[in-house]
Design an enzyme around this catalytic site. Sequence first.
Site, short mmCIF file in Angstrom:
data_model
loop_
_atom_site.label_atom_id
_atom_site.label_comp_id
_atom_site.label_asym_id
_atom_site.label_seq_id
_atom_site.Cartn_x
_atom_site.Cartn_y
_atom_site.Cartn_z
N GLU A 233 18.10 100.54 52.20
CA GLU A 233 19.20 99.83 51.54
C GLU A 233 20.29 100.82 51.15
O GLU A 233 20.08 102.04 51.17
CB GLU A 233 18.68 99.09 50.30
N HIS B 9 27.16 92.14 42.84
CA HIS B 9 26.57 92.19 44.19
C HIS B 9 27.64 91.74 45.16
O HIS B 9 28.30 90.73 44.94
CB HIS B 9 25.34 91.28 44.27
N ARG C 72 27.17 99.68 46.48
CA ARG C 72 27.54 98.28 46.20
C ARG C 72 28.92 98.12 45.58
O ARG C 72 29.64 97.19 45.91
CB ARG C 72 26.54 97.68 45.22
N HIS D 55 25.64 90.77 39.06
CA HIS D 55 24.28 90.87 39.57
C HIS D 55 23.34 91.65 38.68
O HIS D 55 22.18 91.27 38.50
CB HIS D 55 24.36 91.57 40.94
N ARG E 141 23.75 101.30 39.43
CA ARG E 141 22.35 101.20 39.85
C ARG E 141 22.23 101.27 41.37
O ARG E 141 22.98 100.62 42.10
CB ARG E 141 21.78 99.86 39.40
C1 LIG Z 1 18.91 87.46 43.17
C2 LIG Z 1 18.42 88.80 42.70
C3 LIG Z 1 17.88 89.70 43.61
C4 LIG Z 1 17.41 90.95 43.16
N1 LIG Z 1 16.82 91.78 44.07
C5 LIG Z 1 16.28 92.94 43.62
C6 LIG Z 1 15.53 93.78 44.49
O1 LIG Z 1 15.34 93.46 45.66
N2 LIG Z 1 15.01 94.94 43.98
C7 LIG Z 1 15.19 95.31 42.67
O2 LIG Z 1 14.68 96.37 42.28
N3 LIG Z 1 15.88 94.53 41.84
C8 LIG Z 1 16.41 93.36 42.26
N4 LIG Z 1 17.10 92.56 41.39
C9 LIG Z 1 17.14 92.95 39.98
C10 LIG Z 1 15.75 92.72 39.38
O3 LIG Z 1 15.22 91.53 39.92
C11 LIG Z 1 15.83 92.61 37.88
O4 LIG Z 1 16.51 93.70 37.34
C12 LIG Z 1 14.42 92.59 37.29
O5 LIG Z 1 13.64 91.61 37.92
C13 LIG Z 1 14.49 92.32 35.80
O6 LIG Z 1 13.18 92.09 35.35
P1 LIG Z 1 12.92 91.85 33.81
O7 LIG Z 1 11.46 91.70 33.66
O8 LIG Z 1 13.62 92.89 33.04
O9 LIG Z 1 13.67 90.47 33.50
P2 LIG Z 1 13.59 89.04 34.18
O10 LIG Z 1 12.74 89.03 35.39
O11 LIG Z 1 14.98 88.53 34.31
O12 LIG Z 1 12.81 88.18 33.08
C14 LIG Z 1 13.39 87.90 31.84
C15 LIG Z 1 12.43 87.02 31.06
O13 LIG Z 1 12.88 86.93 29.71
C16 LIG Z 1 12.85 85.59 29.28
N5 LIG Z 1 13.83 85.45 28.22
C17 LIG Z 1 15.14 85.77 28.22
N6 LIG Z 1 15.70 85.51 27.02
C18 LIG Z 1 14.71 85.02 26.23
C19 LIG Z 1 14.64 84.54 24.90
N7 LIG Z 1 15.71 84.52 24.10
N8 LIG Z 1 13.45 84.09 24.44
C20 LIG Z 1 12.35 84.08 25.22
N9 LIG Z 1 12.35 84.53 26.49
C21 LIG Z 1 13.52 84.98 26.99
C22 LIG Z 1 13.14 84.79 30.53
O14 LIG Z 1 12.74 83.46 30.39
C23 LIG Z 1 12.33 85.58 31.55
O15 LIG Z 1 10.98 85.18 31.47
C24 LIG Z 1 17.56 91.30 41.81
C25 LIG Z 1 18.13 90.40 40.91
C26 LIG Z 1 18.54 89.17 41.34
C27 LIG Z 1 19.14 88.20 40.36
#
Ligand SMILES: Cc1cc2nc3c(=O)[nH]c(=O)nc-3n(C[C@H](O)[C@H](O)[C@H](O)COP(=O)(O)OP(=O)(O)OC[C@H]3O[C@@H](n4cnc5c(N)ncnc54)[C@H](O)[C@@H]3O)c2cc1C
Length: 532
Positions: free
Chosen positions: A119, A241, A287, A348, A383
């Site tokens: 990538e 993105h 990006r 993104h 990033r």
């Molecule tokens: C479409 C897309 C594609 C991506 N592709 C990639 C990739 O290929 N590789 C990569 O490394 N990264 C990728 N990313 C980025 C990566 O997915 C995210 O940075 C990562 O998944 C974030 O994980 P997290 O556990 O921090 O949060 P998230 O997976 O966003 O989870 C957040 C959680 O917090 C909960 N939450 C939020 N606010 C509250 C609240 N007030 N009270 C209770 N619960 C709450 C939500 O319900 C959820 O369960 C992508 C992102 C997107 C949107």
Amino acid sequence: MTNPDTFDILVIGSGGAGLSLALRLADQARILVLSKVSLNSGSTYHAQGGISAVLDVNDSIESHIKDTLNSGAGLCDPETVRITVSQGKKNIEWLKNQGVEFTEQQSKDGKTSFHLNREGGHSHRRIVHTADATGKAVSQILIERTQEHPNITLLENHNAIDLIIKHKQEDSSPYIQGAYVLDTLSNKVKSIAAKIVVLATGGANKVYLYSTNPQISTGDGIALAWRAGCRISNMEFMQFHPTCLFHPKERSFLISEAVRGEGGKLILPDGSEFMHHYDPQKELAPRDIVARAIDNEIKKHGIDCVYLDISHKPADFVRQHFPTIYKQCLSLGIDITQQPIPVVPAAHYTCGGVLTNHDAITDIPGLYAIGEVACTGLHGANRMASNSLLECLVFAERAANHISKKIAELPDPGSVPDWDDSRVSDSDEEVVVSHNWDELRHFMWDYVGIVRTNKRLSRAMHRLEILKQEIAEYYGDFRVTSDLLELRNLVIVAELIIRSAQHRKESRGLHYTQDYPETDNSKPAQNTILFP
Ligand SMILES: Cc1cc2nc3c(=O)[nH]c(=O)nc-3n(C[C@H](O)[C@H](O)[C@H](O)COP(=O)(O)OP(=O)(O)OC[C@H]3O[C@@H](n4cnc5c(N)ncnc54)[C@H](O)[C@@H]3O)c2cc1C
């Protein structure tokens, strides 16, 4: 004061960061994991591309470090980068052992290994993936494993409103005691006490009109931490993105970077290519460069979108490598094996966030932040693709190790003050919330988006002040709802982004301003740290 629901550890968020931390600590502690909506509502579930890790014999930790530092434009914390990158292989193996089935390949001598994608920004193939739906595969397994564990309680439809902070009698220093949480099905506010609270709430990209993120990404953890007294860092670095599907029926579907990695070409409506005008790496440029190039072409030609074309590759190859994108586009009438995909840039990834150290500790003892909500110093000003899921896993593990050493010695959190809603009533004008939500996301897109200026930032700040006051009044008068809580948090996040952008008098990484188009190399690069 009442005796609230009490746990050893409260994890706010059920994405890759929150669930992997819960799994790592579950044999030792009673854990509550909250999700604002369903367990798979976060960005993790939507990640397509994969997770970066050094697994190829021709690759090296040094090379992954170098690429990450290059992307970060002088603002990465070199120690964080080294820690993260060197833990890649171990964390991929951990996920595999949990049951995640990554795409594999067989060599001529019959040996099986992970298939690695390449990538933007990466100088080697190092993206471990499960076809083009890596996040779904990871989420499903982590959810299954946490559901099986007797020490983990998972609560969906619970929205954390605010952290409960207590102050020590002897020196009035703060420590965490739990959180107030709205059960969005019963509309009741619960007090939850815990020895440790972990913010794993994901990013803040819904502050913009167009975003690839799911609905939950409203920066709640950043706002909660800020109100509780934590420092927030580098919020001007919001990643756009370059290629979100442009279609009236599907506004958040991302066309993975891997499509460009496998030879996808960006073209204008007349079929001409344009990336060679912007960067020698063309479609594989970082990006921010690709996003700005598309933004510029769209504005220059007055068009709605540009196109990403992979139809010159054999149809079987396209279907096999991008099954999710193929099916999703086909369901909207676009056959990507035959025709180009209409795309626009969209918000993104949130590079900034709650400032943490190398063990994911925030400014408040007992409060940790992991995943996209945190600013660990890994991403700096930009990033690199697929480093974020890696960061979720590595810092979940590091926080878990730190918590594991001290959890047994921590006292029970005790009773917490009740949530007081005796002076508020049910809202009689919900339109204020929906109107202000729309207005905020519009002006953030127009004035604080891919290309910024001093004038646009002050316009945005002026409008923000008015919204802030209206929302504070509304919050004081009416019973909380999920929409109101999210809007209250988005206003804080917007303010932090604007203030950080105003503070940076240069262009660097993802922050581009026409008033200071050059990077200031006359002094060492500085993080933007906002104090509450
Ligand atoms: C479409 C897309 C594609 C991506 N592709 C990639 C990739 O290929 N590789 C990569 O490394 N990264 C990728 N990313 C980025 C990566 O997915 C995210 O940075 C990562 O998944 C974030 O994980 P997290 O556990 O921090 O949060 P998230 O997976 O966003 O989870 C957040 C959680 O917090 C909960 N939450 C939020 N606010 C509250 C609240 N007030 N009270 C209770 N619960 C709450 C939500 O319900 C959820 O369960 C992508 C992102 C997107 C949107």
